[in-house]
Design a protein around this motif. Structure first.
Motif, PDB file in Angstrom:
ATOM      1  N   UNK B 202       0.702  -1.232  -0.081  1.00  0.00           N
ATOM      2  CA  UNK B 202      -0.010   0.043   0.103  1.00  0.00           C
ATOM      3  C   UNK B 202       1.053   1.466  -0.056  1.00  0.00           C
ATOM      4  N   UNK B 203       0.457   2.155  -0.832  1.00  0.00           N
ATOM      5  CA  UNK B 203       1.145   3.595  -0.829  1.00  0.00           C
ATOM      6  C   UNK B 203      -0.069   4.732  -0.312  1.00  0.00           C
ATOM      7  N   UNK B 204       0.565   5.412   0.581  1.00  0.00           N
ATOM      8  CA  UNK B 204      -0.100   6.535   1.154  1.00  0.00           C
ATOM      9  C   UNK B 204       0.359   7.819   0.762  1.00  0.00           C
ATOM     10  N   UNK B 205       0.125   8.563   0.011  1.00  0.00           N
ATOM     11  CA  UNK B 205       0.490   9.756  -0.368  1.00  0.00           C
ATOM     12  C   UNK B 205      -0.071  10.818   0.478  1.00  0.00           C
ATOM     13  N   UNK B 206       0.786  11.790   1.088  1.00  0.00           N
ATOM     14  CA  UNK B 206       0.297  12.908   1.816  1.00  0.00           C
ATOM     15  C   UNK B 206       0.935  14.104   1.765  1.00  0.00           C
ATOM     16  N   UNK B 207      -0.099  15.012   1.037  1.00  0.00           N
ATOM     17  CA  UNK B 207       0.693  16.303   0.860  1.00  0.00           C
ATOM     18  C   UNK B 207      -0.312  16.986  -0.264  1.00  0.00           C
ATOM     19  N   UNK B 208       0.310  17.864  -1.149  1.00  0.00           N
ATOM     20  CA  UNK B 208      -0.473  18.770  -2.020  1.00  0.00           C
ATOM     21  C   UNK B 208      -1.110  17.944  -3.132  1.00  0.00           C
ATOM     22  N   UNK B 209      -1.999  18.321  -3.742  1.00  0.00           N
ATOM     23  CA  UNK B 209      -2.838  17.589  -4.804  1.00  0.00           C
ATOM     24  C   UNK B 209      -1.950  17.165  -6.094  1.00  0.00           C
ATOM     25  N   UNK B 210      -0.864  17.988  -6.250  1.00  0.00           N
ATOM     26  CA  UNK B 210       0.230  17.523  -7.170  1.00  0.00           C
ATOM     27  C   UNK B 210       0.934  16.471  -7.139  1.00  0.00           C
ATOM     28  N   UNK B 211       1.384  16.157  -5.843  1.00  0.00           N
ATOM     29  CA  UNK B 211       2.066  15.075  -5.208  1.00  0.00           C
ATOM     30  C   UNK B 211       1.342  13.928  -5.558  1.00  0.00           C
ATOM     31  N   UNK B 212      -0.094  13.966  -4.915  1.00  0.00           N
ATOM     32  CA  UNK B 212      -0.936  12.664  -4.936  1.00  0.00           C
ATOM     33  C   UNK B 212      -1.323  12.359  -6.232  1.00  0.00           C
ATOM     34  N   UNK B 219       1.486   4.791 -10.219  1.00  0.00           N
ATOM     35  CA  UNK B 219       1.836   3.590  -9.374  1.00  0.00           C
ATOM     36  C   UNK B 219       1.136   2.209  -9.891  1.00  0.00           C
ATOM     37  N   UNK B 220       1.931   1.524  -9.669  1.00  0.00           N
ATOM     38  CA  UNK B 220       1.740  -0.003 -10.125  1.00  0.00           C
ATOM     39  C   UNK B 220       1.051  -0.659  -8.697  1.00  0.00           C
ATOM     40  N   UNK B 221       1.285   0.184  -7.603  1.00  0.00           N
ATOM     41  CA  UNK B 221       0.818  -0.441  -6.296  1.00  0.00           C
ATOM     42  C   UNK B 221      -0.274   0.153  -5.781  1.00  0.00           C
ATOM     43  N   UNK B 222      -1.057  -0.604  -5.015  1.00  0.00           N
ATOM     44  CA  UNK B 222      -2.473   0.124  -4.491  1.00  0.00           C
ATOM     45  C   UNK B 222      -2.027   1.463  -3.890  1.00  0.00           C
ATOM     46  N   UNK B 223      -2.813   2.667  -3.973  1.00  0.00           N
ATOM     47  CA  UNK B 223      -2.622   3.624  -3.347  1.00  0.00           C
ATOM     48  C   UNK B 223      -3.988   4.121  -2.728  1.00  0.00           C
ATOM     49  N   UNK B 224      -4.028   4.490  -1.464  1.00  0.00           N
ATOM     50  CA  UNK B 224      -5.102   5.161  -0.850  1.00  0.00           C
ATOM     51  C   UNK B 224      -4.981   6.531  -1.018  1.00  0.00           C
ATOM     52  N   UNK B 225      -5.949   7.217  -1.867  1.00  0.00           N
ATOM     53  CA  UNK B 225      -5.858   8.750  -1.971  1.00  0.00           C
ATOM     54  C   UNK B 225      -6.583   9.497  -1.122  1.00  0.00           C
ATOM     55  N   UNK B 226      -5.821  10.876  -0.966  1.00  0.00           N
ATOM     56  CA  UNK B 226      -6.538  11.762  -0.135  1.00  0.00           C
ATOM     57  C   UNK B 226      -6.256  12.864  -0.920  1.00  0.00           C
ATOM     58  N   UNK B 227      -7.499  13.327  -1.654  1.00  0.00           N
ATOM     59  CA  UNK B 227      -7.504  14.595  -2.527  1.00  0.00           C
ATOM     60  C   UNK B 227      -7.953  15.666  -1.798  1.00  0.00           C
ATOM     61  N   UNK B 228      -8.657  16.669  -2.374  1.00  0.00           N
ATOM     62  CA  UNK B 228      -9.060  17.777  -1.670  1.00  0.00           C
ATOM     63  C   UNK B 228     -10.251  17.526  -0.782  1.00  0.00           C
TER      64      UNK B 228
END
Lengths: 422, 422
Positions: B202-212, B219-228
């Motif tokens: 699992x990949x959890x990106x945290x930060x600005x919308x551009x990074x996410x 990503x080829x790995x699962x991502x849990x997204x946190x958009x705006x």
């Protein structure tokens, strides 16, 4: 039969719009739609069988083999079985709106978690046309719009099935776009579908490993993967050997071509002499080819049972056939080590009368289902009581193991206060 | 500071090996590791602050602004707060091994679902160094090995923090690779990480919308997204207007820069005259700029309250600032329509005394949290009682809303029989 990029996007946009209506459709309306879908399937039996005959003729002409043709074939009784399966989904509990838990916070807020649909589900599958109606029914009941992309060999059959299903959906007052077939086309249109983030919420590929890898590698949308099942049966020193024989036979031979069939037998050294010859004789009598490690070969040769020496490639291999790899191990840790190295996290079984050993095995074996004193073949949505399954996930995100209606939902927090602020 | 492809893969392989040990580590050992991590963080305060001073100087020299520098800054009290947060995670319930449900099948099989870790979690984040210890603690407690890739501006701070955490982990007898910082480098190394399917779960990106978006697209790995978070407060005709004022003020002004702050106020026409001038005066007194639709502008202008006409771009916009879009709507359906079109599925609140209306709103508003008579600001792991959160998912797969320890696990089926076969 290929579709342009824009057409694919339009299909997905229609699905998204339909999913908004379906998300809050009452259970009664969804069940009515399912009953009507079943009725229209039955009424369309002549049309579906006729369409299937064209697919079958084309498949035969292109030289497809018997197993392929059998998966593709539809006749009146198979369509009737599809209709009955759709009706059975109407009888299952609606997961949408289910309150799974609730608790109070010190500030008086009441928090609960409530199931809601995922949105739009894309099924990608190969030759079996019954997946069209099975997946459509499960998606509809769980409030999800379905995009159904079957294999090109079943294109005419799938179109006829989807037309019957759509007739049921619209007769119940739901948007036709709740269930849409995606015309099979070039890989390019599939690639386009797999990029529609924001329009498609989940992709479930079902089929060969090649298809699933292609989807996983190219998708920008979430994919629940179902890779191979390399399932082990571990016969512990404290096993009831009658039970172990019965379970091994069933796990290997009841349906060798499915993912929850056993591919490898691990036997504790302490019971190898007592267990291997008897289980091997019964397996061989059922037509199973045994591929053993040196210790197994020694025991079985001495007992006069046919066995081939296993090669390194036989461990961790999904035979999907009447072939079983057999290895003698030195106890629980060695068995767990073999499974960690060669297993596919699908199904792992232990046969033992020792509850402490079983406890460690069920805790430490990493698989979507860990089975104690029963056949690996029970890792199946129907057998576990999920009602039906849309796939078996072998990755841990979102769902692990058989996916039923509940696994086609998510959960939202519902927070009820009396004016609380932070 | 860049790392080669092979180095990235080696890090992930080490994490995978460590995850196997951590998956079955007893709760007591994990909690001891957390307490030791906290102790080593405290002991390393001088080293961490010194490393941070170098990061701060470089950030200042490259012209970073005040908000960025404040997020980057570590001092003794901030590191102490990080250590306390790690200790608090030790006090939370271990999700691993939790039996979430169990049932019996007609054939006597007992089926249960048991939580297990996901495996290896990759956190990708920007300047805040406290994410390093927060994420490490949550991953360790939930049995997951953590790969922590912070922003390059915080590289020295993160390395010092990770060294302290690793000292605690090894002192507790767990593999150091349970917690590994990924040296920040070129985008290429990030791309390489995002392709490690089978090694990272699992990949959890945290930060600005551009990074996410970058992570989600590559990503080829699962991502849990946190958009705006474009959160609405809807004041229904049957609202208690005192409560509605309090909730609107809190949702907009208590911390305007966070994702659960309100960005748009929807007011039923029936109460617009009675409600808008009073809430607007209080908002303006707190420094909020109001951007209203024509009806809002008319009411507020007549009442002598400052308001700017809203443009189409103001609907659905995440201001993250003391700006509030305001729109008069004609009842529940219009409010739900606005939210469906402009919301981000993060948090939606209704203020009403009418339970039937609230019921429809909580059912039909699509968001990770739907709030009735409380502030949107409660959509937060700590406030909801999850203990701590590693992120807030705005997509429905795997988790929707705040993710705590349980959301860092999956569930396997454990099947217990007495020799059953199919």
């Amino acid at each position: 039969m290929s579709v342009a990029k824009q057409d694919v996007r339009s299909l997905a946009e229609a699905a998204r719009a339909a999913s908004r209506v379906l998300a809050t459709a009452p259970t009664g309306q969804k069940d009515e739609a399912l009953r009507l879908m079943a009725r229209h399937l039955r009424e369309a039996i002549p049309a579906i069988v006729a369409a299937n005959e064209v697919d079958m003729a084309a498949a035969r002409a292109s030289g497809k083999g018997g197993a392929f043709l059998d998966r593709l074939l539809l006749n009146a009784s198979r369509v009737e079985a599809m209709a009955r399966a759709v009706e059975e989904v109407a009888g299952l509990k609606d997961p949408v709106g289910e309150v799974t838990e609730g608790w109070d916070r010190p500030n008086g807020l009441h928090v609960s978690k409530v199931r809601l649909p995922l949105g739009v589900v894309l099924m990608i599958y190969e030759a079996r046309p019954n997946v069209t109606s099975d997946a459509a029914a499960l998606c509809l009941k769980s409030g999800n719009a379905a995009l159904l992309r079957g294999g090109s060999e079943a294109a005419r059959s799938n179109a006829a099935i989807a037309a019957a299903l759509a007739a049921g959906v619209t007769e119940a007052g739901l948007p036709a776009a709740c269930i849409q077939p995606v015309p099979p086309g070039e890989r390019e249109t599939l690639l386009e579908l797999l990029k529609l983030e924001g329009l498609i919420d989940l992709c479930i590929p079902r089929g060969g490993e090649g298809l699933i890898r292609f989807v996983a590698e190219n998708a920008r949308i979430p994919v629940v993967k179902h890779y191979k099942g390399v399932c082990h049966v571990y016969v512990h020193a404290a096993a009831d050997l009658d039970m172990a024989t019965r379970i091994t036979l069933n796990a290997k031979t009841s349906r060798p071509g499915v993912c929850n069939a056993a591919e490898c037998l691990l036997v504790d050294r302490a019971v190898a002499e007592a267990f291997l010859p008897r289980v091997a004789r019964e397996l061989v009598a059922k037509g199973v080819e045994l591929r053993g490690d040196p210790a197994t070969v020694e025991v079985l040769s001495r007992a006069g049972v046919a066995v081939t020496p296993a090669t390194e490639e036989d461990w961790g291999r999904e035979f999907l056939d009447l072939i079983l790899a057999v290895r003698v191990v030195d106890g629980l840790d060695a068995a767990l080590g073999h499974i960690a190295r060669y297993g596919s996290e699908h199904t792992e079984a232990i046969v033992t009368a020792d509850a402490a050993v079983a406890g460690r095995f069920t805790r430490e074996a990493q698989a979507s289902a860990v089975v104690w004193n029963a056949s690996t073949r029970f890792n199946d949505g129907g057998e576990l009581g999920l009602g039906a399954e849309i796939g078996i996930s072998t990755s841990r995100l979102h769902a692990f193991g058989p996916m039923g209606l509940r696994e086609l939902t998510s959960q939202k927090y519902v927070i009820h206060g009396q004016g609380q602020v932070r």
